[in-house]
Write a protein that holds these residues in place. Sequence first.
Motif, PDB file in Angstrom:
ATOM      1  N   ILE A  25       0.882  -1.050   0.158  1.00 50.86           N
ATOM      2  CA  ILE A  25      -0.091   0.027   0.049  1.00 50.86           C
ATOM      3  C   ILE A  25       0.871   1.219  -0.123  1.00 50.86           C
ATOM      4  N   THR A  26       0.617   2.216  -0.988  1.00 50.24           N
ATOM      5  CA  THR A  26       1.454   3.435  -1.041  1.00 50.24           C
ATOM      6  C   THR A  26       0.371   4.622  -0.937  1.00 50.24           C
ATOM      7  N   LEU A  27       0.962   5.330   0.055  1.00 56.22           N
ATOM      8  CA  LEU A  27       0.136   6.556   0.530  1.00 56.22           C
ATOM      9  C   LEU A  27       0.980   8.032   0.113  1.00 56.22           C
ATOM     10  N   GLU A  28       0.550   9.011  -0.442  1.00 57.44           N
ATOM     11  CA  GLU A  28       1.213   9.923  -0.791  1.00 57.44           C
ATOM     12  C   GLU A  28       1.008  11.168   0.485  1.00 57.44           C
ATOM     13  N   GLY A  29       2.065  11.372   0.983  1.00 57.61           N
ATOM     14  CA  GLY A  29       1.607  12.162   2.209  1.00 57.61           C
ATOM     15  C   GLY A  29       1.070  13.751   1.965  1.00 57.61           C
ATOM     16  N   ARG A  30       0.534  14.201   3.054  1.00 60.34           N
ATOM     17  CA  ARG A  30      -0.116  15.631   3.116  1.00 60.34           C
ATOM     18  C   ARG A  30      -1.146  15.748   1.823  1.00 60.34           C
ATOM     19  N   PRO A  31      -2.281  14.812   1.906  1.00 60.92           N
ATOM     20  CA  PRO A  31      -3.152  15.180   1.014  1.00 60.92           C
ATOM     21  C   PRO A  31      -4.181  16.085   1.801  1.00 60.92           C
ATOM     22  N   GLN A  32      -4.877  16.774   0.777  1.00 58.96           N
ATOM     23  CA  GLN A  32      -5.971  17.478   1.353  1.00 58.96           C
ATOM     24  C   GLN A  32      -7.134  16.785   1.183  1.00 58.96           C
ATOM     25  N   LEU A  33      -7.499  16.323   2.656  1.00 60.08           N
ATOM     26  CA  LEU A  33      -8.714  15.510   2.704  1.00 60.08           C
ATOM     27  C   LEU A  33      -9.919  16.087   2.619  1.00 60.08           C
ATOM     28  N   ALA A  34     -11.070  15.937   1.774  1.00 60.48           N
ATOM     29  CA  ALA A  34     -12.442  16.911   1.887  1.00 60.48           C
ATOM     30  C   ALA A  34     -13.380  15.875   2.680  1.00 60.48           C
ATOM     31  N   GLY A  35     -14.348  16.664   3.665  1.00 62.17           N
ATOM     32  CA  GLY A  35     -15.298  15.839   4.018  1.00 62.17           C
ATOM     33  C   GLY A  35     -15.978  15.279   3.092  1.00 62.17           C
ATOM     34  N   ARG A  36     -16.923  14.364   3.440  1.00 65.53           N
ATOM     35  CA  ARG A  36     -17.873  13.499   2.676  1.00 65.53           C
ATOM     36  C   ARG A  36     -19.302  13.211   3.283  1.00 65.53           C
ATOM     37  N   ASN A  37     -20.210  12.596   2.510  1.00 59.93           N
ATOM     38  CA  ASN A  37     -21.227  11.998   3.222  1.00 59.93           C
ATOM     39  C   ASN A  37     -20.951  10.582   3.214  1.00 59.93           C
ATOM     40  N   ILE A  38     -21.068   9.764   4.285  1.00 57.37           N
ATOM     41  CA  ILE A  38     -20.563   8.743   4.504  1.00 57.37           C
ATOM     42  C   ILE A  38     -21.915   7.613   5.073  1.00 57.37           C
ATOM     43  N   ILE A  39     -22.065   6.736   4.265  1.00 56.75           N
ATOM     44  CA  ILE A  39     -23.151   5.910   4.772  1.00 56.75           C
ATOM     45  C   ILE A  39     -22.516   4.440   5.331  1.00 56.75           C
ATOM     46  N   VAL A  40     -22.671   4.219   6.612  1.00 54.87           N
ATOM     47  CA  VAL A  40     -22.125   3.056   7.009  1.00 54.87           C
ATOM     48  C   VAL A  40     -23.192   1.553   6.967  1.00 54.87           C
ATOM     49  N   PRO A  41     -22.688   0.789   6.126  1.00 55.41           N
ATOM     50  CA  PRO A  41     -23.371  -0.485   5.928  1.00 55.41           C
ATOM     51  C   PRO A  41     -23.333  -1.403   7.090  1.00 55.41           C
ATOM     52  N   ALA A  42     -24.197  -2.132   7.072  1.00 55.48           N
ATOM     53  CA  ALA A  42     -24.319  -3.257   8.260  1.00 55.48           C
ATOM     54  C   ALA A  42     -22.980  -3.942   8.619  1.00 55.48           C
TER      55      ALA A  42
END
Length: 452
Positions: A229-246
């Motif tokens: 897994i490769t992650l680029e540091g310092r991303p700009q995360l944006a708030g989202r609408n999240i629906i949590v499944p069961a």
Amino acid sequence: MFTVIGMKAFVSKPVSGLKGVAQVPGDKSISHRALMFGAIAGGETSVTGLLQGEDVLRTAAALTAMGADITPPTDPGGIWRIKGIGEKSLRTPKENLYLGNSGTSARLLMGLVAGYPVAAVFTGDESLSRRPMGRVVKPLTQMGAKFEAEAGDKLPIRVTGSAALQPIHYRLPVASAQLKSAILLAGLHANGKTIVVEPQPTRDHTEKMLAFMGAQVASEMQEDGSCIITLEGRPQLAGRNIIVPADPSSAAFLVVAALITKESDITVRNVLINPRRTGLYDTLQEMGADIAFENRRSNGGEETADIRVRSGPLKGVIVPKGRVPSMIDEFPILAVAAAFAAGKTVMTDLAELRVKESDRLAAIAKGLTAAGVKVEMGEDSLTVHGSGGKAPQGGCTVETQLDHRIAMSFLVLGMATQQPVAIDDAETIATSFPDFAALMNSLGAQIGPKPL
Ligand code: S3P
């Protein structure tokens, strides 16, 4: 015989079939992540279907203590709203962060705190204070965070984060999504690429949700079965609408209950069927279980289905080692199903079960033996000799050892034994599935405080 037990004791009586349609609570792993990532993103995140279990509420309280703006809904099934801090910093909490029973809160929040110039003392209940934290402390220390423990690698631990973390390239010594996620959370604040190699693929909700919020994260399966897994540091995360499944780990208790009681037919709605989580369902189908996935659909990058289960005979199987991470929380309830199968069920590569909320391997073996089921336990293995459908004796009280999944698994066992099965402490169930007994009873179970 039953021993003398207090108010927290619950008993489950044998019942004939379960019938009906049920909705189990939101996925625990996704709920923790929705709160954490929402708290540090820019803008607002709304979360529908969040699990309101104690573990997730501990995460919400810890984030709030560090300055996150989290508003719970006014009605129980409503929407949680989080105003993310964006470019701002978390702040040092005034009190210790008490994380109760929740390993996911403790380990993921260590990764989160690591990237901010704050200090926090992490504490937990007796169970969490026994669990190893060194696996998280080691890579986060390499990245630049500081950790001070009173004893070994156990809580309480003071974590001091840093605004100048280094990215790392790290091979996990164990297949653990909590460990992977802690490193990725710290990697959000490091300059450059953080690379995590997991020996076997584990649940990928962190990667999926971070990508959904705008991070660049790539996942690559290797020929030897590992995953990079490769992650680029310092991303700009944006708030989202999240629906949590069961939660498929909660649905598992209903599914096995329906399989082992006679003439059951139930449907559990809108369950997460991410393949990194459904190893139990694959195993049960190999055992001959009548399980159908209906009405498949997709939401926010995660797939769900309604799961229909009808009771029927099961046969013992050998669980493939490679499948263990995708059913890591389901071995207690698989062992209960295996007790009713024809022949033996062999489970190996289970060393991680020793360091869950309890030593689950020992807890399963002890409880099943007390209920009259023949088991053999090894260092990291378990073999259950099934009865071929004949009801095991039951008539015992099982010590839950602050482990919700042990508590629920043995209450399910008691639904199909000759004599009732009791547990010494049902309070622990509230960590992940607060309405477990009421929901089971609505389908036909008889679970309640002892004496019932
Ligand atoms: C979880 C990962 C698993 C699992 C736990 C939740 C997560 O733990 O047992 O219930 O949300 O990442 P490990 O990472 O210790 O295997």
